[in-house]
Design an enzyme around this catalytic site. Structure first.
Site, PDB file in Angstrom:
ATOM      1  N   SER A   1      -6.185  -3.759  14.517  1.00  0.00           N
ATOM      2  CA  SER A   1      -5.612  -3.111  15.695  1.00  0.00           C
ATOM      3  C   SER A   1      -6.662  -2.755  16.738  1.00  0.00           C
ATOM      4  O   SER A   1      -6.425  -2.902  17.940  1.00  0.00           O
ATOM      5  CB  SER A   1      -4.838  -1.874  15.265  1.00  0.00           C
ATOM      6  OG  SER A   1      -5.667  -0.979  14.549  1.00  0.00           O
TER       7      SER A   1
ATOM      8  N   ARG B   1     -11.033   7.469   4.066  1.00  0.00           N
ATOM      9  CA  ARG B   1     -10.816   6.431   3.058  1.00  0.00           C
ATOM     10  C   ARG B   1     -12.125   5.851   2.508  1.00  0.00           C
ATOM     11  O   ARG B   1     -12.134   4.789   1.908  1.00  0.00           O
ATOM     12  CB  ARG B   1      -9.966   5.301   3.655  1.00  0.00           C
ATOM     13  CG  ARG B   1      -8.618   5.728   4.209  1.00  0.00           C
ATOM     14  CD  ARG B   1      -7.653   4.547   4.234  1.00  0.00           C
ATOM     15  NE  ARG B   1      -6.605   4.634   5.224  1.00  0.00           N
ATOM     16  CZ  ARG B   1      -5.548   5.445   5.176  1.00  0.00           C
ATOM     17  NH1 ARG B   1      -5.413   6.303   4.176  1.00  0.00           N
ATOM     18  NH2 ARG B   1      -4.640   5.421   6.125  1.00  0.00           N
TER      19      ARG B   1
ATOM     20  N   CYS C   1       0.865  -1.178   0.000  1.00  0.00           N
ATOM     21  CA  CYS C   1       0.000   0.000   0.000  1.00  0.00           C
ATOM     22  C   CYS C   1       0.899   1.224   0.000  1.00  0.00           C
ATOM     23  O   CYS C   1       2.116   1.108   0.105  1.00  0.00           O
ATOM     24  CB  CYS C   1      -0.932   0.015   1.209  1.00  0.00           C
ATOM     25  SG  CYS C   1      -2.301   1.189   0.986  1.00  0.00           S
TER      26      CYS C   1
ATOM     27  N   LYS D   1     -11.547  -8.118   6.232  1.00  0.00           N
ATOM     28  CA  LYS D   1     -10.959  -7.231   7.244  1.00  0.00           C
ATOM     29  C   LYS D   1     -11.940  -6.135   7.598  1.00  0.00           C
ATOM     30  O   LYS D   1     -12.498  -5.533   6.671  1.00  0.00           O
ATOM     31  CB  LYS D   1      -9.689  -6.624   6.656  1.00  0.00           C
ATOM     32  CG  LYS D   1      -8.923  -5.667   7.541  1.00  0.00           C
ATOM     33  CD  LYS D   1      -7.678  -5.253   6.820  1.00  0.00           C
ATOM     34  CE  LYS D   1      -6.801  -4.363   7.652  1.00  0.00           C
ATOM     35  NZ  LYS D   1      -5.540  -4.088   6.980  1.00  0.00           N
TER      36      LYS D   1
ATOM     37  N   GLU E   1     -16.339  -8.085  -4.421  1.00  0.00           N
ATOM     38  CA  GLU E   1     -14.910  -7.759  -4.266  1.00  0.00           C
ATOM     39  C   GLU E   1     -14.076  -9.053  -4.221  1.00  0.00           C
ATOM     40  O   GLU E   1     -13.028  -9.152  -4.850  1.00  0.00           O
ATOM     41  CB  GLU E   1     -14.677  -6.961  -2.983  1.00  0.00           C
ATOM     42  CG  GLU E   1     -15.090  -5.496  -3.053  1.00  0.00           C
ATOM     43  CD  GLU E   1     -14.061  -4.642  -3.798  1.00  0.00           C
ATOM     44  OE1 GLU E   1     -13.065  -5.186  -4.311  1.00  0.00           O
ATOM     45  OE2 GLU E   1     -14.264  -3.415  -3.858  1.00  0.00           O
TER      46      GLU E   1
ATOM     47  N   TYR F   1      -2.458  -9.385  15.921  1.00  0.00           N
ATOM     48  CA  TYR F   1      -1.431  -8.806  16.787  1.00  0.00           C
ATOM     49  C   TYR F   1      -1.235  -9.667  18.036  1.00  0.00           C
ATOM     50  O   TYR F   1      -0.306  -9.446  18.799  1.00  0.00           O
ATOM     51  CB  TYR F   1      -1.810  -7.369  17.164  1.00  0.00           C
ATOM     52  CG  TYR F   1      -1.953  -6.504  15.927  1.00  0.00           C
ATOM     53  CD1 TYR F   1      -0.825  -6.063  15.249  1.00  0.00           C
ATOM     54  CD2 TYR F   1      -3.206  -6.213  15.390  1.00  0.00           C
ATOM     55  CE1 TYR F   1      -0.939  -5.332  14.080  1.00  0.00           C
ATOM     56  CE2 TYR F   1      -3.330  -5.481  14.222  1.00  0.00           C
ATOM     57  CZ  TYR F   1      -2.194  -5.052  13.568  1.00  0.00           C
ATOM     58  OH  TYR F   1      -2.313  -4.342  12.406  1.00  0.00           O
TER      59      TYR F   1
ATOM     60  N   CYS G   1      -4.020   6.007   0.446  1.00  0.00           N
ATOM     61  CA  CYS G   1      -3.500   4.717  -0.007  1.00  0.00           C
ATOM     62  C   CYS G   1      -3.078   4.730  -1.472  1.00  0.00           C
ATOM     63  O   CYS G   1      -2.774   3.675  -2.042  1.00  0.00           O
ATOM     64  CB  CYS G   1      -4.531   3.624   0.248  1.00  0.00           C
ATOM     65  SG  CYS G   1      -4.884   3.399   2.008  1.00  0.00           S
TER      66      CYS G   1
ATOM     67  N   LYS H   1     -11.875  -5.136   2.348  1.00  0.00           N
ATOM     68  CA  LYS H   1     -11.370  -4.326   3.453  1.00  0.00           C
ATOM     69  C   LYS H   1     -12.345  -3.176   3.653  1.00  0.00           C
ATOM     70  O   LYS H   1     -12.570  -2.380   2.745  1.00  0.00           O
ATOM     71  CB  LYS H   1      -9.977  -3.789   3.124  1.00  0.00           C
ATOM     72  CG  LYS H   1      -9.408  -2.912   4.223  1.00  0.00           C
ATOM     73  CD  LYS H   1      -8.035  -2.403   3.868  1.00  0.00           C
ATOM     74  CE  LYS H   1      -7.508  -1.474   4.935  1.00  0.00           C
ATOM     75  NZ  LYS H   1      -6.232  -0.870   4.542  1.00  0.00           N
TER      76      LYS H   1
ATOM     77  N   CYS I   1      -0.034   4.294   1.847  1.00  0.00           N
ATOM     78  CA  CYS I   1      -0.405   5.337   2.814  1.00  0.00           C
ATOM     79  C   CYS I   1       0.700   5.690   3.817  1.00  0.00           C
ATOM     80  O   CYS I   1       0.696   6.795   4.354  1.00  0.00           O
ATOM     81  CB  CYS I   1      -1.702   4.986   3.517  1.00  0.00           C
ATOM     82  SG  CYS I   1      -1.756   3.320   4.172  1.00  0.00           S
TER      83      CYS I   1
ATOM     84  N   ARG J   1      -2.981   3.265  12.775  1.00  0.00           N
ATOM     85  CA  ARG J   1      -2.491   4.520  12.175  1.00  0.00           C
ATOM     86  C   ARG J   1      -1.485   5.203  13.096  1.00  0.00           C
ATOM     87  O   ARG J   1      -0.620   5.935  12.614  1.00  0.00           O
ATOM     88  CB  ARG J   1      -3.673   5.430  11.831  1.00  0.00           C
ATOM     89  CG  ARG J   1      -4.507   4.816  10.703  1.00  0.00           C
ATOM     90  CD  ARG J   1      -5.755   5.601  10.370  1.00  0.00           C
ATOM     91  NE  ARG J   1      -6.597   4.831   9.450  1.00  0.00           N
ATOM     92  CZ  ARG J   1      -7.852   5.150   9.141  1.00  0.00           C
ATOM     93  NH1 ARG J   1      -8.415   6.225   9.658  1.00  0.00           N
ATOM     94  NH2 ARG J   1      -8.540   4.402   8.297  1.00  0.00           N
TER      95      ARG J   1
HETATM   96  C1  PBG Z   1      -3.527   0.852   5.300  1.00  0.00           C
HETATM   97  C2  PBG Z   1      -3.816  -0.159   6.324  1.00  0.00           C
HETATM   98  C3  PBG Z   1      -4.613   0.013   7.435  1.00  0.00           C
HETATM   99  C4  PBG Z   1      -4.612  -1.181   8.105  1.00  0.00           C
HETATM  100  C5  PBG Z   1      -3.818  -2.054   7.392  1.00  0.00           C
HETATM  101  N1  PBG Z   1      -3.343  -1.415   6.270  1.00  0.00           N
HETATM  102  C6  PBG Z   1      -5.262   1.204   7.977  1.00  0.00           C
HETATM  103  C7  PBG Z   1      -6.146   1.973   7.141  1.00  0.00           C
HETATM  104  O1  PBG Z   1      -6.712   1.497   6.153  1.00  0.00           O
HETATM  105  O2  PBG Z   1      -6.291   3.133   7.482  1.00  0.00           O
HETATM  106  C8  PBG Z   1      -5.334  -1.421   9.377  1.00  0.00           C
HETATM  107  C9  PBG Z   1      -4.892  -2.593  10.108  1.00  0.00           C
HETATM  108  C10 PBG Z   1      -5.236  -2.559  11.515  1.00  0.00           C
HETATM  109  O3  PBG Z   1      -5.981  -1.708  12.021  1.00  0.00           O
HETATM  110  O4  PBG Z   1      -4.744  -3.447  12.201  1.00  0.00           O
HETATM  111  N2  PBG Z   1      -3.370   0.358   4.019  1.00  0.00           N
HETATM  112 ZN    ZN Z   2      -3.123   2.143   2.742  1.00  0.00          ZN
END
Ligand code: PBG
Ligand code: ZN
Length: 322
Positions: free
Chosen positions: A273, A216, A119, A247, A232, A312, A129, A194, A121, A204
């Site tokens: 997270s 996003r 990605c 996700k 998707e 995690y 992204c 996602k 970002c 983040r």
């Molecule tokens: C960004 C990305 C994100 C996560 C994984 N890749 C955050 C977002 O889309 O803002 C989130 C993963 C997580 O919260 O554990 N490409």
């Molecule tokens: Zn991203």
């Protein structure tokens, strides 16, 4: 019917319960995320993710061999670069933070499944992204860059690339870029569905990828649309995804189950997270048992049909399960 049928008969002892257990989480199911911070001298912790750190590049080998020794088969690498620009050009630098981490990880654990997030970002000054043009993320130039990132990871020795940008056509662009670069055997685990989630905030903080304007919603999925989620998944498979991911995980188990029912490829679930942070926050308040809750959540993700769980809690779970 009762009184002939008594389901409690099979719950009488630990031995009985083990014999009839229908779902097993094992360390083999787990992928451990690893954050590498370019230019860091010492690990950096963030308040929202207890136990999770951004590590310096010099610590990658040690971290990876530790994870491998716990029996965890796979890692997912994320990089935090020192420099960002509008085009996110440090993401496909051959000497970039992830590219170097892949090489070090490969040396530290030759048999490990090394996965890396694809990605932009963390690399764009906008925190989006992809490449922002006229205030929006431009799909078709972004997927070319995603292809370049994947090829540079492949040259460094990655096993699996995991695009998370939610651009249309990103899987096809990455597949053809990998094939043209001579890496037909590098696999793609796509973040197929996602969702735009409030549970990404702690990530983040760790990954330093907060969007600098807007949000996003223009590319991530609305969580209200299960039919669209399956579209998707279907299009990612037809574009060449080897593994599809849903996700977040915990609040999206209906979609994990449906993807598993409808398609033949392995299904991954990413326990994000915010899911981790909620359990740890409640545990630290003394409001619930963190380890017990973690095993319960992982079991429910497995029960829903996930073949692979990105979490995690991978290291904690590896300890609890052994
Ligand atoms: C960004 C990305 C994100 C996560 C994984 N890749 C955050 C977002 O889309 O803002 C989130 C993963 C997580 O919260 O554990 N490409
Ligand atoms: Zn991203």
């Amino acid at each position: 019917m009762f009184p002939e049928r008594r389901l409690r008969r099979l719950r009488k002892s630990e031995g009985m319960r083990r014999l009839v257990r229908e779902t097993r989480v094992t360390v083999d199911d787990l992928v451990c995320p690893v954050f590498v911070g370019e230019g860091l001298d010492v690990p950096k912790t963030v308040g929202s993710m207890s136990g999770i750190r951004r590590i310096p590049p010099e610590m990658v080998a040690e971290e990876i061999s530790g994870i491998w020794q716990m029996g965890i088969p796979a890692v997912m690498l994320f990089g935090i670069p020192e420099s960002k620009d509008v085009d996110g050009s440090s993401s496909y630098d051959e000497e970039g933070v992830v590219q170097n981490a892949i090489r070090n990880a490969r040396r530290a654990a030759p048999e490990m499944a090394i996965m890396a997030d694809v990605c932009m970002c963390q690399y764009t000054s906008t925190g989006h992204c992809g490449i922002v043009k006229g205030g929006v993320v431009d799909n078709d130039s972004t997927i070319l860059s995603l292809g370049k990132i994947a090829a540079s990871y492949a040259r460094a020795g990655v096993d699996v690339v995991s695009p998370s940008a939610m651009m249309d056509g990103q899987v096809a662009a990455i597949r053809s870029s990998l094939d043209e670069a001579g890496f037909p055997d590098v696999a793609i685990m796509s973040h197929a569905a996602k969702h735009h989630s409030s549970m990404y905030s702690p990530f983040r903080d760790v990954a330093d990828c907060l969007p600098q304007f807007g949000d996003r919603r223009g590319y991530q999925m609305p969580y209200t649309n299960p039919r669209e989620a399956m579209m998707e998944v279907e299009s990612d498979i037809s574009e060449g995804a080897d593994i599809v991911m849903i996700k977040p995980a915990m609040a999206y188990l209906d979609l994990v189950a449906e993807a598993k029912r409808n398609f033949g490829v392995p299904v991954a679930a990413y326990s994000v997270s915010g899911e981790y942070a909620m359990v740890h926050a409640a545990h630290s308040m003394g409001w619930l048992d963190g380890p017990g809750t973690t095993l319960e959540i992982l079991s429910s993700i497995k029960r829903a049909g996930a073949d692979i769980i990105v979490t995690y809690s991978a290291k904690d779970a590896a300890g609890l399960l052994s």
